[in-house]
Design a protein around this motif. Structure first.
Motif, PDB file in Angstrom:
ATOM      1  N   SER A 444      25.515  -9.892 -35.873  1.00  0.00           N
ATOM      2  CA  SER A 444      24.468  -9.996 -34.859  1.00  0.00           C
ATOM      3  C   SER A 444      23.114  -9.855 -35.559  1.00  0.00           C
ATOM      4  N   GLY A 445      22.218 -10.766 -35.283  1.00  0.00           N
ATOM      5  CA  GLY A 445      20.925 -10.764 -35.939  1.00  0.00           C
ATOM      6  C   GLY A 445      20.404 -12.180 -36.037  1.00  0.00           C
ATOM      7  N   THR A 446      19.371 -12.384 -36.842  1.00  0.00           N
ATOM      8  CA  THR A 446      18.768 -13.704 -36.968  1.00  0.00           C
ATOM      9  C   THR A 446      19.490 -14.528 -38.027  1.00  0.00           C
ATOM     10  N   VAL A 447      19.198 -15.824 -38.021  1.00  0.00           N
ATOM     11  CA  VAL A 447      19.731 -16.720 -39.043  1.00  0.00           C
ATOM     12  C   VAL A 447      19.265 -16.246 -40.425  1.00  0.00           C
ATOM     13  N   TYR A 448      17.997 -15.868 -40.490  1.00  0.00           N
ATOM     14  CA  TYR A 448      17.424 -15.371 -41.759  1.00  0.00           C
ATOM     15  C   TYR A 448      18.195 -14.162 -42.264  1.00  0.00           C
ATOM     16  N   ASP A 449      18.459 -13.207 -41.371  1.00  0.00           N
ATOM     17  CA  ASP A 449      19.175 -11.979 -41.755  1.00  0.00           C
ATOM     18  C   ASP A 449      20.548 -12.305 -42.317  1.00  0.00           C
ATOM     19  N   ASN A 450      21.238 -13.256 -41.690  1.00  0.00           N
ATOM     20  CA  ASN A 450      22.603 -13.575 -42.114  1.00  0.00           C
ATOM     21  C   ASN A 450      22.640 -14.238 -43.485  1.00  0.00           C
ATOM     22  N   ILE A 451      21.626 -15.018 -43.810  1.00  0.00           N
ATOM     23  CA  ILE A 451      21.569 -15.584 -45.160  1.00  0.00           C
ATOM     24  C   ILE A 451      21.197 -14.481 -46.150  1.00  0.00           C
ATOM     25  N   ALA A 452      20.249 -13.617 -45.767  1.00  0.00           N
ATOM     26  CA  ALA A 452      19.741 -12.571 -46.658  1.00  0.00           C
ATOM     27  C   ALA A 452      20.779 -11.508 -46.995  1.00  0.00           C
ATOM     28  N   TYR A 453      21.899 -11.459 -46.254  1.00  0.00           N
ATOM     29  CA  TYR A 453      22.962 -10.515 -46.619  1.00  0.00           C
ATOM     30  C   TYR A 453      23.449 -10.761 -48.049  1.00  0.00           C
ATOM     31  N   GLY A 454      23.297 -11.987 -48.535  1.00  0.00           N
ATOM     32  CA  GLY A 454      23.714 -12.286 -49.901  1.00  0.00           C
ATOM     33  C   GLY A 454      22.877 -11.577 -50.933  1.00  0.00           C
ATOM     34  N   PHE A 474      17.564 -28.311 -42.669  1.00  0.00           N
ATOM     35  CA  PHE A 474      17.113 -29.247 -41.624  1.00  0.00           C
ATOM     36  C   PHE A 474      17.583 -28.788 -40.252  1.00  0.00           C
ATOM     37  N   TRP A 475      18.793 -28.212 -40.200  1.00  0.00           N
ATOM     38  CA  TRP A 475      19.310 -27.710 -38.912  1.00  0.00           C
ATOM     39  C   TRP A 475      18.533 -26.482 -38.470  1.00  0.00           C
ATOM     40  N   ILE A 476      18.240 -25.569 -39.407  1.00  0.00           N
ATOM     41  CA  ILE A 476      17.517 -24.335 -39.063  1.00  0.00           C
ATOM     42  C   ILE A 476      16.113 -24.676 -38.579  1.00  0.00           C
ATOM     43  N   ASP A 477      15.442 -25.595 -39.267  1.00  0.00           N
ATOM     44  CA  ASP A 477      14.077 -25.976 -38.869  1.00  0.00           C
ATOM     45  C   ASP A 477      14.052 -26.600 -37.481  1.00  0.00           C
ATOM     46  N   GLY A 478      15.173 -27.167 -37.057  1.00  0.00           N
ATOM     47  CA  GLY A 478      15.233 -27.787 -35.737  1.00  0.00           C
ATOM     48  C   GLY A 478      15.514 -26.813 -34.606  1.00  0.00           C
ATOM     49  N   LEU A 479      15.807 -25.567 -34.942  1.00  0.00           N
ATOM     50  CA  LEU A 479      16.061 -24.551 -33.913  1.00  0.00           C
ATOM     51  C   LEU A 479      14.749 -24.116 -33.269  1.00  0.00           C
ATOM     52  N   TYR A 483      14.167 -19.828 -38.439  1.00  0.00           N
ATOM     53  CA  TYR A 483      14.940 -18.792 -39.128  1.00  0.00           C
ATOM     54  C   TYR A 483      15.053 -17.503 -38.305  1.00  0.00           C
ATOM     55  N   ASN A 484      14.218 -17.354 -37.286  1.00  0.00           N
ATOM     56  CA  ASN A 484      14.259 -16.159 -36.440  1.00  0.00           C
ATOM     57  C   ASN A 484      15.175 -16.321 -35.234  1.00  0.00           C
ATOM     58  N   THR A 485      15.894 -17.429 -35.170  1.00  0.00           N
ATOM     59  CA  THR A 485      16.859 -17.629 -34.076  1.00  0.00           C
ATOM     60  C   THR A 485      17.965 -16.586 -34.192  1.00  0.00           C
ATOM     61  N   ARG A 486      18.261 -15.930 -33.074  1.00  0.00           N
ATOM     62  CA  ARG A 486      19.266 -14.859 -33.081  1.00  0.00           C
ATOM     63  C   ARG A 486      20.668 -15.431 -32.885  1.00  0.00           C
ATOM     64  N   ILE A 487      21.597 -14.890 -33.644  1.00  0.00           N
ATOM     65  CA  ILE A 487      23.020 -15.237 -33.513  1.00  0.00           C
ATOM     66  C   ILE A 487      23.671 -14.134 -32.701  1.00  0.00           C
ATOM     67  N   ASN A 488      24.370 -14.511 -31.634  1.00  0.00           N
ATOM     68  CA  ASN A 488      24.949 -13.470 -30.778  1.00  0.00           C
ATOM     69  C   ASN A 488      26.157 -12.812 -31.437  1.00  0.00           C
ATOM     70  N   GLU A 489      26.694 -11.803 -30.753  1.00  0.00           N
ATOM     71  CA  GLU A 489      27.738 -10.956 -31.347  1.00  0.00           C
ATOM     72  C   GLU A 489      28.959 -11.746 -31.793  1.00  0.00           C
ATOM     73  N   ILE A 494      26.493 -21.022 -32.168  1.00  0.00           N
ATOM     74  CA  ILE A 494      26.425 -22.017 -33.240  1.00  0.00           C
ATOM     75  C   ILE A 494      27.835 -22.549 -33.492  1.00  0.00           C
ATOM     76  N   SER A 495      27.915 -23.714 -34.094  1.00  0.00           N
ATOM     77  CA  SER A 495      29.218 -24.359 -34.301  1.00  0.00           C
ATOM     78  C   SER A 495      29.947 -23.761 -35.500  1.00  0.00           C
ATOM     79  N   GLY A 496      31.245 -24.080 -35.602  1.00  0.00           N
ATOM     80  CA  GLY A 496      32.044 -23.595 -36.716  1.00  0.00           C
ATOM     81  C   GLY A 496      31.525 -24.085 -38.056  1.00  0.00           C
ATOM     82  N   GLY A 497      31.099 -25.355 -38.106  1.00  0.00           N
ATOM     83  CA  GLY A 497      30.567 -25.903 -39.346  1.00  0.00           C
ATOM     84  C   GLY A 497      29.272 -25.230 -39.756  1.00  0.00           C
ATOM     85  N   GLN A 498      28.417 -24.934 -38.772  1.00  0.00           N
ATOM     86  CA  GLN A 498      27.152 -24.260 -39.058  1.00  0.00           C
ATOM     87  C   GLN A 498      27.386 -22.844 -39.577  1.00  0.00           C
TER      88      GLN A 498
END
Length: 597
Positions: A444-454, A474-479, A483-489, A494-498
């Motif tokens: 749970s958190g933003t798209v940015y946070d989930n990438i930054a876990y690395g 390109f997908w993130i910029d279209g949200l 990058y601040n789009t929140r991913i729910n629990e 978001i799709s499986g591929g994303q």
């Protein structure tokens, strides 16, 4: 038979006392607040003890005025009445302050600290324990059982302050006032305590069973929520509901027995106290008629009898509820006391990791009676791309689990750059690996946070670059929020591929010398797979890479392909060499292309 039964009871009592002792020991950090609450509660008790004497004095004055015609001192009567009202109000306010202190202290500090300790424990226990313990069972212990333990502090406090201490104060006061009447009251105390202890002990075993049943309910709930889509697809609602109803019924029966046994404690004690009340009224009336006891003193003793019943009921109620607490505390302490992974101190590596990996005579099994890997030897050079293929259940993922030290081999050694990883701290070992799994995990958190876990210390530019290399920028910029789009629990927005692309970006960002890809492109479409495969080829340059694959078309360019079956490497070579040999690899490869055709 009887000695064995007696011995078992002694062992159960000893075990329960140890648990209670540990609960008390764990309250050490909140001891100042408990002492403050005890002092305030003691003042409340002392003020409440003034009431019977004051009421007795008022009764004597009124009795003398009505029966003997003695003059009534109105100013004295008014003064006593005011003192009585003030003492009752002050006692009530102090009791309320005590409860506020206790509630804040217990909920904010005691239970919170235990949950934090349990959360920290999860990172220290072997992964095998986590794998073999249902998630709902752990959640049940961290939530339900810890909450019940919080109630135990109230119960112990209630027994010691409002029970034992209040009982002692009242006993001293009534013996000073009239030893004969006091003896009548005290005669009933042993019966109350004996019945409380006896019935409370019987309820403990039922509470133990009910806590286990509660854990199963939590596990079933967690499974139903996690597998919600599967349940819907196969129309399993009724089947899952039937199972849940059985678990709930089992919990109801077991908890009902426990609460029924403990629930009769206070009513029985109340009956005994009422008998004491009747005895005091009869004996007191006789003494009043004989002229050896004043009416006011009898009134005071009747009130003391009522006050006396309060501590006894507090003790009995506390003892009955403590059995539920002990059952929960056992489960919590069992988890906190579970064996931890032995870890050497973390050490900074003398030289950068190159990525040479070696398995020497490694044997491993998840269960002792079913050996999986019998004798694995493998020598991987730095920068090589190693593909691990083979039938399902052959041991492919197990090799990765051993590399990451999720599990340790039963025998043999695994080394990286000549350093045995079993002798290294697990965190140091995992600092050398980036990993992308088939089953994606986002938080749970933003798209940015989930990438930054690395790499939590990465700059914004580095996070964006990782997203670009994973072809997801390109997908993130279209949200809407980028990058601040929140991913729910449950990551359902978001799709499986994303999801998979985000975890790949996370691996890019971590930038470690050894890369593990477990079907990393399985959840993306063919076009995206080709693009990612090209960028991954760039990422893998100069890095040792282990690729677990079912689609053999994705590993044709591997330096070495290991064909694993029944825990053994049955074939080893390049794609062309293995095809030419006509073995298992060739069989799997040809079968996949036959299916495609």
């Amino acid at each position: 038979m009887k000695p064995d039964k007696s011995k078992k009871k002694r062992e159960e009592l000893t075990s329960s006392l140890k648990v209670i002792g540990r609960i008390i020991k764990d309250t050490k950090p909140i001891l100042p607040s408990l002492i403050l609450a005890a002092v305030i509660s003691l003042l409340s008790i002392i003020l409440s003890m003034l009431a019977p004497e004051l009421i007795g004095t008022l009764t004597d004055g009124i009795y003398d005025y009505v029966t003997l015609g003695a003059p009534m001192d109105l100013s004295r009567t008014a003064r006593i009445s005011i003192i009585l009202i003030v003492s009752y109000l002050a006692s009530g306010i102090l009791s309320m302050i005590t409860m506020i202190i206790m509630n804040n202290t217990v909920s904010r500090h005691y239970t919170c600290r235990i949950r934090v300790d349990m959360s920290a424990k999860i990172s220290k226990i072997p992964i095998k324990k986590v794998d073999t313990t249902p998630n709902g069972e752990i959640i049940s212990r961290m939530t339900n059982d810890v909450s019940i333990m919080g109630g135990s502090v109230h119960d112990i406090f209630n027994i010691i302050i409002n029970g034992v201490l209040k009982l002692i104060v009242i006993t001293v006061l009534i013996f000073i006032s009239d030893p004969i009447m006091a003896s009548v009251i005290i005669l009933f105390v042993p019966a109350s305590i004996f019945l409380s202890a006896k019935l409370a002990a019987r309820s403990e075993k039922y509470f133990d069973l009910s806590r286990e049943a509660a854990g199963k309910i939590y596990s079933a709930t967690e499974e139903n929520l996690t597998g919600f889509d599967t349940v819907k697809v196969y129309n399993l609602e009724r089947h899952r509901q039937d199972g849940y109803e059985k678990l709930s019924e089992d919990y109801r029966v077991k908890s009902e027995r426990g609460y029924l046994t403990s629930g009769v404690v206070q009513p029985i004690v109340a009956i005994v106290n009422n008998l004491a009340y009747i005895a005091i009224c009869i004996v007191g009336s006789i003494l009043v008629i004989r002229g050896t006891l004043r009416v006011g003193d009898l009134m005071a003793f009747i009130l003391y009898t009522q006050l006396f019943s309060g501590p006894l009921e507090s003790i009995s109620g506390g003892m009955s509820m403590m059995q539920s607490t002990i059952a929960s505390a056992r489960r919590v302490y069992e988890f906190l006391d579970s064996e931890e992974m032995k870890e050497p101190e973390r050490k900074e590596l003398d030289e950068p990791c190159l990525g040479a990996v070696k398995f020497e005579n490694v044997a491993f099994s998840y269960t002792e009676d079913k050996p999986l890997i019998k004798s694995l030897d493998l020598d991987v050079l730095p920068g090589q791309k190693i593909a691990i293929v083979g039938p399902t259940g052959g041991g492919k993922t197990t090799i990765v689990n051993l590399l990451m030290r999720f599990y340790d081999p039963d025998s043999g050694t695994i080394s990286v750059d000549g350093r045995c990883i079993q002798e290294m701290n697990r965190s140091d070992v995992r600092e050398m690996f980036s990993m992308v799994l088939q089953d994606t995990v986002l938080f749970s958190g933003t798209v940015y946070d989930n990438i930054a876990y690395g790499n939590p210390s990465a700059t914004e530019g580095e996070v964006r670059e990782a997203a670009r290399r994973a072809h997801i920028d390109f997908w993130i910029d279209g949200l809407p929020d980028g990058y601040n789009t929140r991913i729910n629990e449950e990551s359902t927005n978001i799709s499986g591929g994303q999801k998979q692309l985000l975890t790949i970006a996370r691996a890019y960002l971590s930038d470690r010398p050894i890369l593990i890809l477990d079907e990393a492109t399985s959840n993306v479409d063919t076009r995206t797979e080709l693009i990612i495969q090209q960028t991954m080829d760039e990422l893998m340059k100069g890095r040792t890479t282990f690729v677990i694959a079912h689609r053999l078309s994705t590993v044709e360019n591997a330096d070495v392909i290991l064909v694993v079956s029944n825990g053994d490497v049955v074939e080893k070579g390049t794609h062309r060499e293995l095809l030419a040999s006509g073995g298992l690899y060739s069989e799997i490869y040809n079968s996949q292309y036959t299916i495609v055709k």
